[in-house]
Structures are given as C-alpha cells and as structure tokens.
Design a protein around this motif. Structure first.
Motif, short mmCIF file in Angstrom:
data_model
loop_
_atom_site.label_atom_id
_atom_site.label_comp_id
_atom_site.label_asym_id
_atom_site.label_seq_id
_atom_site.Cartn_x
_atom_site.Cartn_y
_atom_site.Cartn_z
N ILE A 157 0.81 -1.21 0.00
CA ILE A 157 0.00 0.00 0.00
C ILE A 157 0.85 1.27 0.00
O ILE A 157 0.43 2.31 -0.52
CB ILE A 157 -0.96 -0.02 1.21
CG1 ILE A 157 -1.96 -1.17 1.03
CG2 ILE A 157 -1.72 1.29 1.37
CD1 ILE A 157 -2.90 -1.37 2.19
N ILE A 162 -3.97 5.28 -3.77
CA ILE A 162 -5.10 4.36 -3.58
C ILE A 162 -6.29 4.68 -4.48
O ILE A 162 -6.94 3.77 -5.02
CB ILE A 162 -5.52 4.30 -2.08
CG1 ILE A 162 -6.52 3.16 -1.85
CG2 ILE A 162 -6.07 5.64 -1.63
CD1 ILE A 162 -5.97 1.80 -2.13
N ILE A 289 -9.37 -2.91 0.82
CA ILE A 289 -8.06 -2.34 0.47
C ILE A 289 -8.05 -0.84 0.77
O ILE A 289 -7.07 -0.30 1.32
CB ILE A 289 -7.74 -2.61 -1.02
CG1 ILE A 289 -7.51 -4.10 -1.25
CG2 ILE A 289 -6.50 -1.83 -1.44
CD1 ILE A 289 -7.27 -4.48 -2.69
N LYS A 290 -9.13 -0.16 0.44
CA LYS A 290 -9.21 1.28 0.70
C LYS A 290 -9.19 1.57 2.20
O LYS A 290 -8.56 2.53 2.65
CB LYS A 290 -10.48 1.85 0.07
CG LYS A 290 -10.47 1.83 -1.46
CD LYS A 290 -11.78 2.24 -2.07
CE LYS A 290 -12.01 3.73 -1.98
NZ LYS A 290 -13.21 4.15 -2.76
N ALA A 293 -5.67 1.22 3.45
CA ALA A 293 -4.84 2.34 3.02
C ALA A 293 -5.04 3.56 3.91
O ALA A 293 -4.13 4.40 4.03
CB ALA A 293 -5.16 2.68 1.58
N SER A 298 0.38 -1.38 5.96
CA SER A 298 1.22 -1.12 4.79
C SER A 298 1.22 -2.29 3.81
O SER A 298 1.54 -2.12 2.63
CB SER A 298 2.67 -0.83 5.22
OG SER A 298 3.19 -1.89 5.99
#
Length: 549
Positions: A157, A162, A289-290, A293, A298
């Motif tokens: 990340i 992102i 995933i967002k 982030a 990480s």
C-alpha cells in the motif's frame, strides 16, 4: 548451543512471555506464529499430534523456538509446523542473533537421529531469512530433499495512490457498474460482522461450497470451531477481522482475515452465489483495500493461491515453500519418494486453472446432484435429458405476440400492487417455480417485477422488460423501441391485464406472448382488445431448425 524439547501444552504455556517478547522485538507481522494463534490451534487440533517444539539456547538464554509437532505413523514419524492445514505461513520464532547458525545446528541434530522421520514443513515465505537459511542448511546436511512453492500475491500500500489504483481496477470486470446496480437493488452497507451473525457466516460459506468438490472445511467440524473461536479472540498481538457486505440487512458477502501489526492478511472469502452476477466479493475486496490504506496497514496480503481476482489487484508477489526431507533411514527415504510424488502432482494440478475449475465446479455439481437427488433424481434427470434430445430432433410450436396500446383511462382496480424487492425473490421463486438465482439475475438486467402480497404470500405477479421480447422455448429475441415493454410470467386474470396498464403507464405499448394451445388466455386477450402483432413459429425436423415470425 543447547536444545530443549517441549512435549506438553503446559510447558509451552510457560514459554509465552519469552515467545511474545521475541516476536515483539522483531515487530512480527505473521499472525500464524503468534502464541495466541498457535495455542488456539493446538487446543482444538492437538489431540491428533504430539508437541515437538524445539528451544535453542545459548548459555541458558533462549535464542529461537522451532514450532514443530509430530504425528506417528506405522513406519515413520511426520514432522510438521504447528498449524499444518490451517496456517498458510510459518516461521521459527527467533531474535536478531545469528539465525543461520541456529537453524544449521538444529537441522544437523535432527538429521543425525536414527529414527524414521519425514520433515514436511509448509509455509516458509521465500522473502524471509528463514527460508534461505533452511535451504542452505538442508543442502549441507543431506543429499535428498524436495521443495515446491505456491504464489502469495500482496498489495504494498505504501507504493500506490489508492484512488487511482482502485479506479483503474474496479472498471475491470465491470465492478463499478455492478456496484451501481447492487445499490439500485437495495441498501448496501459494509461493516464488521457482529458475533450474532457468525452462524450466518458459516452457513453462507457452506452454501458457497455445497456444489464444489474441494477441500475448504471452514464451515465444518473442528475447523469451524477453530475459526469461530479465533473470531472471538481478544489477543493483543493479532486481531481477527471479519468484514461483511449486507443488502437490505441480508448478508451476501464476507472477508475473513487477520491483522498483525502493519499487515492485513486476507484469509478466506465467501459470497452468496445467488448474487454472484453483482460481484459482491470483489466490491468488498476493493473497499477493504481502501480501508487498509487509510489506516496503519502497509501490506494487504492476499495469502496463497492462484485465484484470478488476486492477480487483478496485487502489485507484489511472494512465494510460499513446502520443504520435505527424510532422516538417513531407508524406510523414511522410501516414504519420502511417495510423499513428494503426491506433492508434485498436487502442485501441477493447482497451477492448471482449467483442471482446478473442472474438479472444483463441474465434478462438485455432479457430486451434489447425485447426493441430493439420489435414484429418483437421476431417473428424472435422464428423462429430462432424453426429452431435450428428442425436442432437438422434432419440435413444432407457435406463440402469438399480442400488442396492447394503453387507453387514457385504464379502469385501475386497487389490489395493493407494489414493485417487488430483493426480499420478495424467495417467495417469487416458490410461486413461479423458478430458480432464485435466475430471478435475481432478472433484477440485475434491470427488469421489473410487480407483486400483490396478502398475508405475507404473493398472490399475483408479473415481470417487465424494457429491452427485448424473449420467448425462451423458441429461442426468439426482438429488441424493443423506446416506450415499449414486454410483459411475461403474468398471472392470467382480467384484473391483471387492467392493472398492468396502470402500473406501467410510463410506456405507450406493451407486448405479451401466449402459446397457441392456451385458449383461455387467447380468449381473455381478445376480450381486452389486444391486437395480434405476429405469430412466431418454430419447427425442427431431424435437428434442422426453422424459425418464422
């Protein structure tokens, strides 16, 4: 260097402070070697094994733990990492002191044993120092060993923007379009799964795998007990994270994973196949995933496996090794040859996606069909297949396509009609004797359904398509113009036709079809003043087809 061996859980518990201290100093981010994970695993699966945890000490100070266990067979002992079968990654627990020297000494001592032993060690990440030290030590100590590897994709990340990263990927497979349609279907919410929904989580996973021929035991027996226990753990070193996607309060997708310091490890997904056309799993994956982030995570680790959706999202790749080697004993070496042949075959099959798909899905559906339907189902299936084959040879049928131009005053009869929602699908499937997944797919294609519900039971319904006229029996399709609609699966009553004209008054013309053998409906259409637009005929003679409209 001194070596001690732990053989009881009580002895292992006394090592917790030193074990945790080593991992804390190293800022370990592998949840599978945290003491609480290993201890929980042993409590449930340990009765099938014996603890064989090796402690390496120098001048009385603990330098490393080798989290082994053993299983005695008729001819050989098999040595595994604790957690074998559920732990995707494993490692030794050590400080910053010379790891290579410790591993070399322990491997040499183990191979010096006269016992018939096979070391079957799965889970070492090739990016970690442990892997290189193990391979170097094994090569120096024995002339016979085997290793295989499987991919472990991840998202670093720290190396991505992102928003741009997600934007480019969510367009692949139409995820953005599908998410929009899912939100049109009902209220979508993404949230941590509360404990009151855990049984629904396991039921959703079981439903997903019911027609698959594979090894996921997440929702069965001891494995279910283990992951249910982990979901409720209050460990300070790692946390179990279960993220869920709800549609109007109904659980349709989830991600089960672990967070250990700066790493989130995605362990297992599940989604309701009835909503598969909306890709709820991919939507949830993107949102997770967002979320990572925006936190201190990480590494978004997708864990082991060649699944295509992982390759859509990763920007980094690691490899997980399985290392197998025997002691210098004839019996152990013969068993080694058998075990490695089996592992080679499994590794080959897993890399072939078409074979995996055939085994998991095609054979799984066949197995589920045979188990669920048994003799009667097999006979009926054979009869239906035979009927379909005969129909391909000889077929003669005709439908009448009626047109209905709406009058200014429809004479609407109030039967408390309303537009159907996703909550009505189960009842509609029963009433119309349709497959639930097929009805949800109609909603996905933006087709409408209207229902009358009395005493929690649907008594009237019809479907509307503004895209095309479809006659499935004949394989006939015709694209509609603007302000035209096609009505189908209609409960045939006079009141129904009157209400249809009121409910879909945003269209100027509707079409509906009637089989020529249905004289009752034909009479009703004539009575209501519907025009015969055309007759559609299909004839098949010895597989030569002729469609005429």
């Amino acid at each position: 260097m001194e070596l001690d061996v732990i053989t009881t859980i009580e002895e292992l518990e006394r090592e917790r402070p030193a074990w945790d201290n080593l991992l804390e100093k190293n800022q370990n981010n592998n949840p599978f070697i945290e003491f609480d994970w290993i201890y929980s695993w042993w409590k449930i699966f340990g009765e099938d094994y014996e603890l064989f945890v090796i402690i390496a000490k120098i001048e009385g100070e603990t330098k490393a733990y080798f989290p082994f266990m053993k299983k005695k067979g008729l001819f050989v002992e098999r040595i595994h990492f604790i957690g074998y079968g559920q732990a995707n990654y494993m490692d030794i627990i050590s400080g910053t002191w010379n790891k290579g020297q410790v591993i070399e000494y322990v491997i040499q001592k183990l191979l010096d044993s006269k016992k018939s032993r096979i070391f079957h060690l799965h889970g070492m990440l090739q990016s970690e120092e442990t892997y290189a030290c193990f391979i170097k030590s094994i090569e120096a100590s024995t002339d016979i060993f085997y290793q295989s590897s499987v991919v472990a994709p991840f998202v670093n990340i720290t190396e991505i923007d992102i928003e741009q990263y997600c934007h480019s990927r969510q367009k692949k497979h139409g995820v953005d379009r599908k998410e929009k349609r899912l939100k049109e279907l009902g209220t979508v919410s993404i949230q941590p799964l509360q404990s009151k929904f855990y049984e629904q989580m396991f039921a959703l996973h079981a439903k997903r795998w019911r027609e698959k021929n594979d090894t996921s035991g997440f929702s069965k027996g001891k494995t279910k007990e283990f992951f249910n226990q982990l979901a409720q753990n209050d460990s300070k070193t790692f946390q179990t994270k279960i993220d869920a996607l709800f549609l109007d309060g109904q659980l349709i997708a989830l991600l089960y994973g672990f967070q250990c310091r700066n790493r989130y490890l995605f362990y297992l997904p599940a989604h309701d196949d009835d909503f598969g056309m909306y890709s709820p799993g991919r939507i949830l994956f993107k949102e997770k995933i967002k979320e990572c982030a925006s936190s201190e995570i990480s590494i978004f680790d997708m864990s082991i496996g060649y699944e295509p959706y992982k390759m859509d999202w990763n920007n980094g790749m690691d490899y997980v090794s399985t290392v197998i080697f025997p002691t210098n004993n004839m019996t152990a070496r013969i068993f080694f040859l058998f075990l490695t042949s089996k592992d080679r075959l499994i590794a080959f099959l897993k890399k072939n996606r078409s074979l995996v798909h055939f085994k998991r899905n095609t054979l799984g559906k066949l197995k589920a069909f045979m188990l669920n339907n048994k003799v009667k189902g097999l006979i009926m299936g054979a009869v239906h297949t035979m009927q379909a084959k005969i129909s391909d040879l000889f077929f003669n049928d005709e439908y009448i396509l009626y047109r209905y131009d709406f009058p200014t005053d429809s004479g609407y009869i109030d039967l408390k009609w309303r537009k159907a929602t996703v909550h009505d699908v189960e009842k509609l499937a029963i009433m119309q004797k349709k497959n639930k997944k097929d009805l949800i797919h109609r909603l996905f294609r933006k087709q409408r359904c209207y229902v009358v519900v009395i005493d929690n039971k649907i008594i009237h319904s019809f479907w509307l398509s503004a895209a095309e006229i479809t006659i499935g029996d004949l394989g006939y399709r015709e694209t509609l113009n603007k302000y035209e609609a096609f009505i189908y699966d209609l409960s045939w009553t006079e009141e129904q036709l009157i209400n249809v004209s009121f409910l879909v008054k945003d269209f100027k013309t509707i079409y509906l079809t009637v089989n020529k053998k249905n004289t009752k409906c034909i009479d009703l259409c004539k009575k209501q003043g519907l025009f015969v637009e055309k007759r559609i005929k299909k004839r098949t003679f010895f597989s030569v087809r002729k469609l005429k409209a």
